[in-house]
Design a protein around this motif. Structure first.
Motif, short mmCIF file in Angstrom:
data_model
loop_
_atom_site.label_atom_id
_atom_site.label_comp_id
_atom_site.label_asym_id
_atom_site.label_seq_id
_atom_site.Cartn_x
_atom_site.Cartn_y
_atom_site.Cartn_z
N GLN A 480 0.83 -1.20 0.00
CA GLN A 480 0.00 0.00 0.00
C GLN A 480 0.87 1.25 0.00
OE1 GLN A 480 -2.37 0.47 3.52
NE2 GLN A 480 -3.53 2.20 2.72
N TRP A 481 1.92 1.23 0.82
CA TRP A 481 2.82 2.40 0.88
C TRP A 481 3.53 2.59 -0.46
CZ3 TRP A 481 6.45 3.37 5.68
CH2 TRP A 481 6.92 4.69 5.63
N LYS A 482 3.96 1.48 -1.08
CA LYS A 482 4.65 1.59 -2.37
C LYS A 482 3.73 2.21 -3.43
CE LYS A 482 7.09 -1.65 -4.12
NZ LYS A 482 7.51 -2.98 -4.63
N GLU A 483 2.47 1.85 -3.41
CA GLU A 483 1.53 2.44 -4.37
C GLU A 483 1.44 3.95 -4.19
OE1 GLU A 483 -2.21 0.55 -3.96
OE2 GLU A 483 -1.54 -1.38 -4.81
N ILE A 484 1.48 4.38 -2.94
CA ILE A 484 1.41 5.82 -2.67
C ILE A 484 2.67 6.52 -3.19
CG2 ILE A 484 1.35 7.54 -0.82
CD1 ILE A 484 -0.33 5.47 0.77
N GLU A 485 3.84 5.90 -2.97
CA GLU A 485 5.09 6.51 -3.46
C GLU A 485 5.11 6.53 -4.99
OE1 GLU A 485 7.04 8.11 -1.58
OE2 GLU A 485 6.03 7.46 0.25
N ASP A 486 4.61 5.49 -5.63
CA ASP A 486 4.52 5.49 -7.09
C ASP A 486 3.59 6.59 -7.58
OD1 ASP A 486 6.24 3.35 -7.21
OD2 ASP A 486 4.64 1.83 -7.39
#
Length: 725
Positions: A480-486
């Motif tokens: 979920q955090w990676k999606e936000i950074e992307d």
């Protein structure tokens, strides 16, 4: 009806509603061309006596003191709109507005606030009359108004061509989502660390409870990216020793990816330790969507070739990104300003720096430095700075474009690699004798094998253990955090692609604000041509000379005038008034405001008489707000302006409206005219709708038996009052 008003003082008296104030309103309209919005000229006739709702009256007005002789004044009125007045300037021939002329000659107690600019924004501004705009300034202001309209249309049209960023969250929204994802990761990581220690005998890197966050706050601390890199490095050292540690400037998405790989290694370790093939299969299927079709063995070689080509392309793109990043950093200066800042500073300050003060040879700057600066200033620094800025923008735009391409390729390749690896592991598990009997029909058929099919068969088996569940919770938080950074990376790329739009928008907003300010009354032009202070002081002195005639409490006199300016007022600068002790006008009582209002009206009238065009002053209900002690002082003022001078240009014909019989009698006592002067009384005794007011006309005659000595005593007493004692 013929009214004889040939007198120095005309007193209008009688009951309420008989038409006294209406007569004064008519005078104001005919002499000044103005009526107050509360005094609709023919409101009693329109819509009452006239069924059509329209009215029109024409009057020939002749004022003996005016060089313009007579005027024809026409008033058209209706019950809906604003009255139409022809020859609206009345006898005001020299540019003064009808509103200001009325303010300087007609006093209404119920409209007292109209005498004070700070109490009523609609009051005509005296400053605007005292500081007439030069024709050139007026031309500039009109041009600015037209430019503002044209500019607004242009900006609206041009900026519409570039739409806002669609489908992307704002920076603030992303920050909020990042904060929530970090909280979920922090909490699930702490839970996993505890379970690993108690159930699996594995020691995970631990962090304090406020790790990544400010103390006693849910807001991320400034160094959270570094803390995330450190955790990724600790995880690699524990589970993936062959992996390199994240670089010092690595993005958060890379650190999160390394943590995810470490979690996968931990999960595989736990699964291998359990020894149950059902558990291993369930773990492999856990994060795959139900509609995912597994890759059959015959497709594995093709997928491997695709992944190899994509990985090679990613490496080549990353190499290009590194070159562009080194280009961007090349002209940076960690110890001071970068080259772009130097160019801009030289452009803005070199001319000023070359104007070295003459301090003698001992302290003059080194001549080589000045010569270098002179040579630098001789270059087109504006063009150089602009070219360098455009070059940097072009490099950054290309880098961000490549970064986005790398991110998209990495994501797609990672997904395909994961699916390939899981497909291999799942097909291998399905060959295990312990599972083969359950899944042989699915794995051996020629149809695609979907994840949902396998999950259905696994239903009813044992529930996964707590450790694997905790690992999966952390993995989901990381994803979920990676999606936000992307998403943040995509937002930055999209924003940079709109750099020109944003820059243009900032410039247009600056120009728009400047135009909006300059066409208003608070503009630089208007402020620059305010009347000189001595003009305000002279006006203040005249008003105070009149005001001194009243009986005032300590601290009021002398009042002070000053130019005030409030951002909230669209009407711009205005003439403010305060007491000698600094008390604002709002702290004055009604009686004190009435005294000040009368003093200002008389003072303004004498100052601006040559512009007003007539010598008439009207006072409607002026005595209502005064106590009986002020009545003789008010009468003394009236006598002074109506009787006391032989200079005809300094005398005023005074119309007084009195609504109170006792005050009328007292005024008669004080206003009895001296020899050679005249006073008339218009006594309104009735009013009917058909015939209007019924008026008795009287002339006041001084008592014949008054001796010369008594008359002298009366004059001396009034002089004593007028002197302010």
């Amino acid at each position: 009806m013929v009214l004889d008003t040939d007198a120095d003082v005309v007193l209008l008296t009688g009951p309420n509603g008989f038409g006294k104030t209406s007569l004064i309103d008519s005078l104001c309209l005919l002499l000044n061309g103005h009526y107050y919005r509360e005094r609709h000229p023919m409101v009693s006739y329109v819509g009452v006596a006239n069924s059509s709702g329209d009215a029109r009256v024409e009057a020939v007005v002749e004022y003996a003191g005016s060089e313009f002789g007579s005027k024809v004044v026409t008033v058209c009125d209706n019950s809906k709109g604003v009255s139409d007045i022809s020859s609206a300037d009345g006898f005001c021939p020299y540019g003064i507005s009808p509103e200001l002329a009325a303010r300087c000659s007609f006093y209404y107690q119920d409209l007292l606030s109209r005498l004070f600019e700070e109490e009523d924004p609609q009051v005509p501004r005296l400053l605007e009359f005292l500081r007439p705009l030069p024709e050139e300034v007026s031309t500039v202001q009109e041009s600015l108004k037209k430019a503002r309209v044209q500019w607004k249309d242009f900006v609206t049209r041009e900026l519409k061509k570039v739409s806002d960023i669609e489908g992307l969250a704002s920076e603030s929204a992303i920050n909020e989502e990042r904060k929530r994802a970090a909280i979920a990761f922090r909490d699930s990581w702490q839970e996993l660390a505890n379970i690993c220690q108690t159930q699996g005998g594995i020691t995970l890197p631990r962090r304090e409870g406020d790790w990544l966050f400010l103390i006693k706050s849910d807001n991320l601390r400034s160094g959270w990216e570094r803390e995330l890199r450190n955790l990724a490095a600790d995880c690699l050292a524990l589970f993936l020793t062959e992996k390199r540690r994240p670089a010092a400037n690595e993005k958060p998405s890379v650190s999160l990816g390394l943590i995810e790989e470490s979690l996968n290694a931990l999960r595989l370790n736990v699964i291998n330790r359990t020894g149950r093939v059902e558990e291993k299969l369930r773990s492999l299927l856990e994060d795959l969507p139900d509609d995912t079709a597994l890759l059959p063995p015959r497709a594995w070689p093709i997928e491997e070739r695709y992944i190899a080509v994509a990985s090679q392309e990613i490496q080549e793109l990353q190499a290009q990104v590194s070159v562009l990043e080194s280009l961007e950093r090349h002209f940076d200066n960690p110890a001071g300003p970068n080259l772009q800042t130097v160019l801009v500073t030289l452009r803005d300050k070199s001319t000023e720096w070359l104007k070295v003060p003459d301090v003698g040879a001992d302290f003059s700057p080194p001549s080589p430095v000045i010569e270098w600066l002179r040579q630098a200033a001789s270059s087109d620094l504006t063009e150089l700075a602009d070219q360098f800025e455009k070059w940097l923008a072009r490099v950054a735009a290309r880098r961000l474009e490549l970064v986005q391409r790398v991110s998209d390729l990495q994501k797609a390749t990672r997904h395909r690699k994961e699916l390939l690896e899981k497909s291999r592991q799942i097909y291998d598990l399905l060959q295990d004798p312990r599972l083969k009997s359950q899944f042989e029909a699915l794995a051996g058929g020629g149809s695609p094998l979907f994840v949902s099919m396998l999950k259905t068969v696994l239903q009813g088996t044992d529930v996964p253990n707590n450790l694997l569940t905790a690992i999966e919770r952390v993995r989901k938080a990381v994803l979920q955090w990676k999606e936000i950074e992307d998403l943040d990376e995509r937002r930055k790329v999209a924003l940079h692609q709109k750099t020109i739009y944003l820059k243009a928008k900032g410039l247009t907003e600056s120009v728009t604000q400047a135009l909006e300010q300059e066409v208003g009354r608070n503009s630089v032009l208007n402020t620059a041509i305010l009347p000189p202070d001595e003009v305000i002081k002279d006006l203040e002195g005249i008003v105070n000379h009149v005001l001194k005639c009243f009986r005032l409490v300590d601290g009021i006199w002398p009042v002070r005038f000053g130019v005030k300016r409030e951002r909230s007022r669209k009407s711009g600068s205005f003439l403010g008034v305060c007491a000698a002790d600094g008390r604002p006008l709002s702290a004055f009582s009604t009686g004190q405001k009435a005294q000040l209002g009368l003093a200002m009206l008389l003072g303004f009238n004498y100052c601006l008489n040559s512009y007003i065009g007539h010598n008439i002053i009207a006072l409607d209900d002026v005595t209502t707000a005064f106590d009986m002690a002020q009545l003789p002082r008010t009468a003394a003022l009236i006598r002074q302006i109506a009787y006391a001078t032989d200079d005809a240009s300094a005398r005023r014909q005074v119309f007084i409206v009195s609504h109170h019989e006792d005050l009328t009698n007292r005024l008669l006592d004080f206003l009895i005219p001296p020899q050679g002067k005249k006073m008339r009384i218009l006594n309104f005794v009735n009013w009917t709708r058909d015939k209007g007011p019924q008026i008795e006309q009287r002339e006041v005659v001084p008592g014949l038996k008054a001796s010369a000595e008594n008359r002298k005593k009366f004059v001396d007493a009034l002089d004593f009052i007028c002197s302010g004692n």
